[in-house]
Design an enzyme around this catalytic site. Structure first.
Site, PDB file in Angstrom:
ATOM      1  N   THR A   1      -6.943  -2.593  14.551  1.00 28.94           N
ATOM      2  CA  THR A   1      -8.070  -2.569  15.475  1.00 28.94           C
ATOM      3  C   THR A   1      -7.670  -3.171  16.817  1.00 28.94           C
ATOM      4  OG1 THR A   1      -9.434  -2.980  13.539  1.00 28.94           O
ATOM      5  CG2 THR A   1     -10.507  -3.149  15.678  1.00 28.94           C
TER       6      THR A   1
ATOM      7  N   GLU B   1      18.582  -4.155  -0.702  1.00 28.92           N
ATOM      8  CA  GLU B   1      18.627  -3.537   0.633  1.00 28.92           C
ATOM      9  C   GLU B   1      19.977  -3.817   1.296  1.00 28.92           C
ATOM     10  OE1 GLU B   1      16.412  -1.459   1.193  1.00 28.92           O
ATOM     11  OE2 GLU B   1      14.969  -2.129  -0.311  1.00 28.92           O
TER      12      GLU B   1
HETATM   13  P1  ADP Z   1      -6.829  -4.465  11.010  1.00 26.89           P
HETATM   14  O1  ADP Z   1      -7.616  -3.590  11.928  1.00 26.89           O
HETATM   15  O2  ADP Z   1      -5.415  -4.014  10.835  1.00 26.89           O
HETATM   16  O3  ADP Z   1      -7.479  -4.768   9.711  1.00 26.89           O
HETATM   17  P2  ADP Z   1      -7.442  -6.432  13.010  1.00 26.89           P
HETATM   18  O4  ADP Z   1      -6.948  -5.781  14.239  1.00 26.89           O
HETATM   19  O5  ADP Z   1      -8.892  -6.373  12.763  1.00 26.89           O
HETATM   20  O6  ADP Z   1      -6.663  -5.898  11.731  1.00 26.89           O
HETATM   21  O7  ADP Z   1      -6.944  -7.942  13.007  1.00 26.89           O
HETATM   22  C1  ADP Z   1      -7.807  -9.010  12.768  1.00 26.89           C
HETATM   23  C2  ADP Z   1      -7.424 -10.208  13.595  1.00 26.89           C
HETATM   24  O8  ADP Z   1      -6.162 -10.719  13.192  1.00 26.89           O
HETATM   25  C3  ADP Z   1      -7.267  -9.899  15.061  1.00 26.89           C
HETATM   26  O9  ADP Z   1      -8.466  -9.950  15.745  1.00 26.89           O
HETATM   27  C4  ADP Z   1      -6.298 -10.993  15.516  1.00 26.89           C
HETATM   28  O10 ADP Z   1      -6.980 -12.188  15.757  1.00 26.89           O
HETATM   29  C5  ADP Z   1      -5.427 -11.187  14.316  1.00 26.89           C
HETATM   30  N1  ADP Z   1      -4.198 -10.382  14.424  1.00 26.89           N
HETATM   31  C6  ADP Z   1      -3.803  -9.404  13.577  1.00 26.89           C
HETATM   32  N2  ADP Z   1      -2.612  -8.888  13.960  1.00 26.89           N
HETATM   33  C7  ADP Z   1      -2.262  -9.527  15.090  1.00 26.89           C
HETATM   34  C8  ADP Z   1      -1.145  -9.434  15.980  1.00 26.89           C
HETATM   35  N3  ADP Z   1      -0.140  -8.563  15.778  1.00 26.89           N
HETATM   36  N4  ADP Z   1      -1.132 -10.253  17.058  1.00 26.89           N
HETATM   37  C9  ADP Z   1      -2.119 -11.141  17.277  1.00 26.89           C
HETATM   38  N5  ADP Z   1      -3.189 -11.275  16.491  1.00 26.89           N
HETATM   39  C10 ADP Z   1      -3.280 -10.488  15.399  1.00 26.89           C
HETATM   40 ZN    ZN Z   2      16.830   1.262  -2.538  1.00 25.47          ZN
END
Ligand code: ADP
Ligand code: ZN
Length: 576
Positions: free
Chosen positions: A200, A417
């Site tokens: 997201t 791996e």
């Molecule tokens: P998904 O949509 O994959 O379930 P989200 O985008 O809703 O995950 O992530 C939820 C929260 O986790 C985000 O709002 C953020 O605070 C944190 N988060 C997840 N991945 C990251 C990232 N790569 N960098 C910074 N924050 C992250």
């Molecule tokens: Zn393998």
């Protein structure tokens, strides 16, 4: 959802406004004005006495009149007697007949009703939107438009995913540029990966970077009890996005709509099919010059209906996986920025301890620690706050997530791996190995080693054999390190692929020196395959034993860093 709250607050505000408006309205129509009421008999006396200057005849229950002696309007009961006008005129009183007031009278009796009806509809619609579920809200989507001020800088790690969506941002900004070259840009992108990995967030960042509105909704909002509601919502959503011009539409949990159709399933899925068809129709409906991109998210790609993945639909699929050590460090740093973290805390060490944590879990970890710190009244977040938060999260997620995968399993994966990487580097140096990791992939492997053969028309017999050895080297490494009895199920995909290569090697390409070019019986084929695969496996085993020291270096680097890129791998190979 913030939007629900906003809608309810909105409804309350409008109700208050309406009450104020009604109040003012009644004030102006004279209900609260200083008008002196005079009984009709007294009025007639005043009129005959010559005190009345003018009279306003209306159709309402009261008529107004003014006295010579005062500016204050007076009222008396209206006898509604047609003869009254002549009588007053004969007394020398100015008589006005105000027809507009007559109409006004009608309006004034209807206006509150009209007003209430309008109010009722407005409030009702808002409630419908807020709950998002009632059948009445047929054409109201749950989508919310938000301006995002999230950019790629807020997404830590995930570098490969970020790179593969860079061009999308440019495309949304300048769709004309791509249209001019006849380039067909993806209308839909699917982000797949475990929950909480930032899918997201990444979609928001794309909208933010492109500077366009972000419409977010969830597949489960589309699938309703009533057939047709979901399809209506899809159309409404796209209408809104089009009205905004350029936009990013985000559909979370796309599997709710786009799960593989169960063949022969009678009825029951009508609603989902209709919704899916509406979605596909809308997606093929907008031109490539419009600058609208639909991004959908799912935890698993393999359960999606193939119709969704065809060209012109969600034809770009980007994996967003669990962060490796460096990724976790980045994410921790990002979320530590606005928190008073004690200097004594080593975020590198924390990144090391949080294997298999998703971005959301890491964010949660620091947040819990901050809450604990705030409760304790200390100035800073200290190690004990982090520890408390850590164990809360581990305890809560042990079963669902793989946070508790034992070190033993990571070791097995690292050697497995490592075996693939070692054999590829030794036997097929012209291949590139851009990434090797022991972070589980979404597709279910415990780790993986990306092995890209060079682009060419032909492969030689030797090259095919080497590819097969590299595939078998994972299992061979397991055997060499942990013993023949401790080999694991981790090699199942490798074995499948080796079998395919050997089948082709023998039957399709006639490369086997023992079988030659002749057509073989099934039994002969089986014997041939077996012979070659056994021989190649022995080669793989010999190779990992001969270079055992290098294998150990790769495995320990993997356990340390969790993933290695080509440069790091080459350095290990060179120094071993
Ligand atoms: P998904 O949509 O994959 O379930 P989200 O985008 O809703 O995950 O992530 C939820 C929260 O986790 C985000 O709002 C953020 O605070 C944190 N988060 C997840 N991945 C990251 C990232 N790569 N960098 C910074 N924050 C992250
Ligand atoms: Zn393998």
């Amino acid at each position: 959802m913030k939007s629900k709250k906003r809608n309810i607050i909105g409804a309350i505000c409008i109700t208050l406004l309406a009450l104020v408006a009604l109040f003012i309205y009644f004030e102006n129509t004279g209900y609260g004005n200083v008008v002196e009421f005079v009984p009709y008999a007294d009025f007639m006396v005043m009129a005959e006495d010559g005190q009345v200057s003018r009279v306003l005849l209306t159709e309402t229950a009261e008529l107004q009149f003014y006295l010579y002696a005062s500016d204050v309007p007076h009222e008396t009961s209206n006898p509604r007697n047609p003869a009254l006008k002549e009588q007053l005129l004969l007394m020398g009183i100015d008589v006005y007949e105000d027809t507009s007031i007559a109409v006004g009278g009608i309006i004034s009796s209807f206006l509150p009703i009209v007003f209430f009806i309008v109010m009722f509809i407005l409030i009702f619609r808002m409630m419908g939107k807020a709950s998002g579920k009632s059948a009445m809200s047929l054409n109201v989507t749950a989508a919310d438009e938000t301006e995002t001020n999230v950019g790629f800088c807020h997404v830590a790690g995930n570098d490969e995913a970020k790179e593969s969506v860079q061009d999308i941002v440019d495309f949304i900004r300048n769709p004309e540029k791509y249209a001019k070259y006849g380039a067909r840009m993806p209308r839909g992108i699917i982000f797949y990966g475990p929950p909480g990995t930032g899918k997201t967030l990444m979609a928001k960042a794309i909208a933010g970077e492109a500077g366009v509105p972000f419409f977010a909704t969830s597949g489960s909002d589309f699938v309703q009890m009533y057939v047709g509601v979901g399809a209506g919502r899809v159309r409404e959503l796209f209408k809104k996005a089009r009205a905004a011009g350029k936009a990013v539409i985000f559909i979370d949990e796309i599997d709710a709509v786009g799960k593989t159709r169960v063949s022969g399933g009678a009825g029951g899925n009508d609603e989902r099919d209709q919704t899916l068809n509406a979605l596909l129709a809308e997606m093929s409906g907008f031109g490539s010059g419009e600058g609208i991109v639909v991004i959908a998210a799912t935890n698993r790609l393999d359960t999606l209906d193939e119709a969704l993945l065809r060209p012109g639909r969600f034809d770009r699929q980007v994996e967003i996986g669990l962060p490796d050590m460096a990724g976790r460090k980045n994410i921790l740093n990002t979320h530590a920025m606005n928190k008073p973290i004690s200097r004594g805390i080593n975020l590198d060490e924390l990144a090391r301890q949080t294997v298999y944590f998703s971005g959301a879990m890491l964010e949660n970890l620091l947040n819990e620690a901050a809450i604990t710190a705030a409760k304790s009244g200390m100035d800073e977040i200290v190690q004990s706050h982090i520890d408390t938060a850590y164990y809360t999260i581990i305890a809560g997620s042990e079963k669902k997530d793989r946070s508790a995968i034992k070190d033993k399993e990571r070791r097995i994966t690292a050697y497995h791996e490592g075996g693939h990487a070692l054999a590829t580097k030794l036997l097929s140096p012209e291949h590139s190995v851009p990434k090797i990791t022991i972070i589980p992939s979404t597709k279910g492997a415990a780790g993986f080693c990306v092995n890209l053969p060079p682009d060419k028309m032909y492969f030689t017999k030797r090259e095919l054999e080497n590819q097969a050895i590299a595939l078998l080297a994972g299992r061979a490494a397991e055997e060499a390190v942990f013993g023949a009895d401790n080999i694991t199920t981790g090699a199942s995909n490798d074995i499948q692929r080796v079998n395919q290569i050997i089948k082709d090697y023998v039957s399709k390409y006639g490369m086997s020196s023992t079988a030659g070019l002749a057509e073989l019986s099934d039994e002969e084929k089986h014997k041939e395959y077996r012979l070659h695969i056994d021989k190649l496996y022995q080669s793989a085993l010999g190779l990992v034993k001969e270079h055992f020291h290098t294998l150990e270096s790769i495995a320990s680097a993997l356990m340390d860093k969790e993933s290695l890129n080509e440069k790091e791998l080459d350095e290990i190979m060179a120094s071993a």
